[in-house]
Design a protein around this motif. Structure first.
Motif, PDB file in Angstrom:
ATOM      1  N   GLU A 194       0.862  -1.186   0.000  1.00  0.00           N
ATOM      2  CA  GLU A 194       0.000   0.000   0.000  1.00  0.00           C
ATOM      3  C   GLU A 194       0.900   1.239   0.000  1.00  0.00           C
ATOM      4  N   LEU A 199       3.814  -0.701  -4.061  1.00  0.00           N
ATOM      5  CA  LEU A 199       2.579  -0.553  -4.845  1.00  0.00           C
ATOM      6  C   LEU A 199       2.911  -0.325  -6.325  1.00  0.00           C
ATOM      7  N   MET A 200       3.887   0.552  -6.563  1.00  0.00           N
ATOM      8  CA  MET A 200       4.242   0.870  -7.949  1.00  0.00           C
ATOM      9  C   MET A 200       4.849  -0.358  -8.650  1.00  0.00           C
ATOM     10  N   ASN A 203       1.973  -2.938  -9.290  1.00  0.00           N
ATOM     11  CA  ASN A 203       1.043  -2.459 -10.331  1.00  0.00           C
ATOM     12  C   ASN A 203       1.704  -2.503 -11.707  1.00  0.00           C
ATOM     13  N   GLU A 206       1.827  -5.809 -13.318  1.00  0.00           N
ATOM     14  CA  GLU A 206       0.506  -6.282 -13.770  1.00  0.00           C
ATOM     15  C   GLU A 206      -0.156  -5.364 -14.779  1.00  0.00           C
ATOM     16  N   ASN A 207       0.600  -4.374 -15.272  1.00  0.00           N
ATOM     17  CA  ASN A 207       0.042  -3.478 -16.301  1.00  0.00           C
ATOM     18  C   ASN A 207      -1.117  -2.636 -15.773  1.00  0.00           C
ATOM     19  N   LYS A 208      -1.032  -2.305 -14.454  1.00  0.00           N
ATOM     20  CA  LYS A 208      -2.085  -1.464 -13.850  1.00  0.00           C
ATOM     21  C   LYS A 208      -1.572  -0.032 -13.764  1.00  0.00           C
ATOM     22  N   LEU A 210      -0.213   3.530 -12.448  1.00  0.00           N
ATOM     23  CA  LEU A 210       0.692   3.903 -11.338  1.00  0.00           C
ATOM     24  C   LEU A 210       0.215   5.267 -10.829  1.00  0.00           C
ATOM     25  N   ASN A 275       4.289  -4.701 -21.120  1.00  0.00           N
ATOM     26  CA  ASN A 275       3.907  -3.378 -20.603  1.00  0.00           C
ATOM     27  C   ASN A 275       4.970  -2.316 -20.829  1.00  0.00           C
ATOM     28  N   HIS A 278       7.257   0.883 -18.987  1.00  0.00           N
ATOM     29  CA  HIS A 278       6.345   0.915 -17.844  1.00  0.00           C
ATOM     30  C   HIS A 278       5.916   2.336 -17.481  1.00  0.00           C
ATOM     31  N   LEU A 281       2.427   3.796 -17.798  1.00  0.00           N
ATOM     32  CA  LEU A 281       1.339   3.474 -16.856  1.00  0.00           C
ATOM     33  C   LEU A 281       1.120   4.580 -15.813  1.00  0.00           C
ATOM     34  N   LYS A 336      -2.156 -10.574  -1.975  1.00  0.00           N
ATOM     35  CA  LYS A 336      -3.165 -10.089  -2.938  1.00  0.00           C
ATOM     36  C   LYS A 336      -4.469 -10.860  -2.838  1.00  0.00           C
TER      37      LYS A 336
END
Ligand code: NAD
Ligand code: TYD
Length: 349
Positions: A194, A199-200, A203, A206-208, A210, A275, A278, A281, A336
């Motif tokens: 968190e 977190l970065m 993420n 997983e290609n989420k 940032l 990704n 990166h 993102l 997760k």
């Protein structure tokens, strides 16, 4: 120090400290870890320690707000030193729901201090772990020193400030042998995803998106967690009782370039990841309320008096950290999926 009570030892810094004390330091005594196992406490951080150091390590699921359980452990294990990490530690959570921060960080610290005071004849040290955030926020210039006034801005930093004051007062009033350390932002293995760096990393893999708060120009001074552990042990052994020591990494970075550094490292070590780059993102989102602009810490007292300085560079520390998160997929997946909570519930219900 023969029997050290570590509070919050199943969290990020506490578990790194237990690994450090048992595997790398000159400590030859016993560790008693008490932790409430909140969402941030993960027994998996210490699985190898439970196996390898059966005779020198014990764990109890205890809330530091539970005075009776604390007292029983204190007496049974003849505690002679306390290293107090247990806290609610995330600023965003303190903004959303401050109450737990008041209970654990203030009342919990008070309970431990009372226990130490009432057993003072065999207490060698109460070491309190705190943060540079108690000093508030800096502008573009300046650096926090131990003598700066406290100006906390979030419920988290205000609760830590209150606990620091209580610890100081127990030295001044009751002559309890205390030391306090105020450290800058840590990063490294076992950090709950968190906080900014893990977190970065997770993420990005997983290609989420940032998410960067505000304009990304807020500055933090980053310290690799093992350097923090070495500093704590140095202070516990040689720090002057009643004194406060700042700990920092000499590594000021704005959030945006820091996240870009993480992206560049991931581009290099995951060349086949679809990704890349990166950096694409990165997304700017609404700023955190009361977001402190800049922290920078003057740790010259610790360097001068106790000969500590950080050893890890930001580049090598980030590389090690990212590699750790990529290599420890089970640890990541258990967090997760929430499986680590199911495990805790089945073992400690
Ligand atoms: P963390 O959130 O990862 O771990 C905190 C641990 O305390 C968890 O294991 C949790 O279960 C436990 N805990 C919470 N409430 C408890 C309670 N009532 N009784 C017993 N245990 C309880 O936090 P962290 O990042 O490891 O931080 C540890 C300490 O270091 C904190 O005191 C924090 O304020 C301080 N600190 C952290 C940083 C940082 O960058 N993470 C920097 C400076 C200082
Ligand atoms: P954090 O890791 O929460 O530590 P702290 O707030 O105690 O310094 O945040 C570090 C910095 O990163 C802080 O300036 C807030 C920012 N931040 C983001 O921009 N995005 C995020 O998703 C998070 C968690 C933090």
């Amino acid at each position: 120090m023969k029997n050290i009570l570590i509070t919050g030892g199943s969290g990020f810094i506490g578990s790194n400290f237990i690994h450090y004390l048992l595997k790398e330091s000159n400590f030859s005594g016993r560790i008693i870890n008490i932790d409430k196992l909140t969402y941030a406490g993960n027994p998996e951080n210490l699985i190898s320690i439970e196996d390898e150091f059966k005779d020198r390590y014990s764990f109890f699921k205890v809330d530091i707000c539970d005075k009776e359980s604390l007292a029983n452990i204190f007496i049974k294990y003849k505690i002679d030193a306390i290293c107090h990490f247990a806290a609610e530690s995330h600023v965003d959570r303190s903004i959303a729901s401050p109450e737990a921060f008041i209970h654990t960080n203030i009342i919990g610290t008070f309970n431990l201090l009372e226990l130490a005071r009432t057993n003072q004849d065999h207490i060698e040290l109460f070491h309190h772990i705190s943060t540079d955030e108690v000093f508030g926020s800096l502008g573009d210039t300046g650096i926090f020193s131990e003598d700066d006034p406290y100006r906390p801005n979030s419920p988290y930093s205000a609760s830590k400030a209150a606990s620091d004051h209580l610890v100081r007062s127990y030295h001044k009033t009751y002559n309890l042998p205390v030391t306090i350390s105020n450290c800058s932002n840590n990063y490294g293995p076992y950090q709950f995803p968190e906080k900014l760096i893990p977190l970065m990393v997770l993420n990005a893999v997983e290609n989420k998106p940032l998410p960067i708060y505000g304009n990304g120009k807020n500055v933090r001074d980053w310290l690799f967690v093992n350097d923090h552990c070495k500093a704590i042990w140095t202070i516990m052994q040689s720090g002057k009782r009643g004194e406060t020591y700042n700990i920092g990494g000499n590594t000021e970075m704005e959030n945006l370039p820091l996240v870009e550094m993480i992206c560049d490292i991931l581009d290099d070590i995951l060349p086949e990841n679809g990704n890349r780059p990166h950096k694409e993102l990165i997304t700017f989102i609404k700023d955190r309320p009361g977001h402190d602009l800049r922290y920078a810490i003057d740790f010259s007292k610790l360097q001068r008096e106790l000969r500590w300085k950080p050893e890890e560079s930001l580049t090598s520390g980030l590389q090690k950290t990212i590699k750790w998160y990529l290599d420890n997929k089970d640890w990541v997946n258990h967090i997760k999926s929430g499986e680590y909570r199911t495990w805790i519930e089945s073992h400690y219900s």
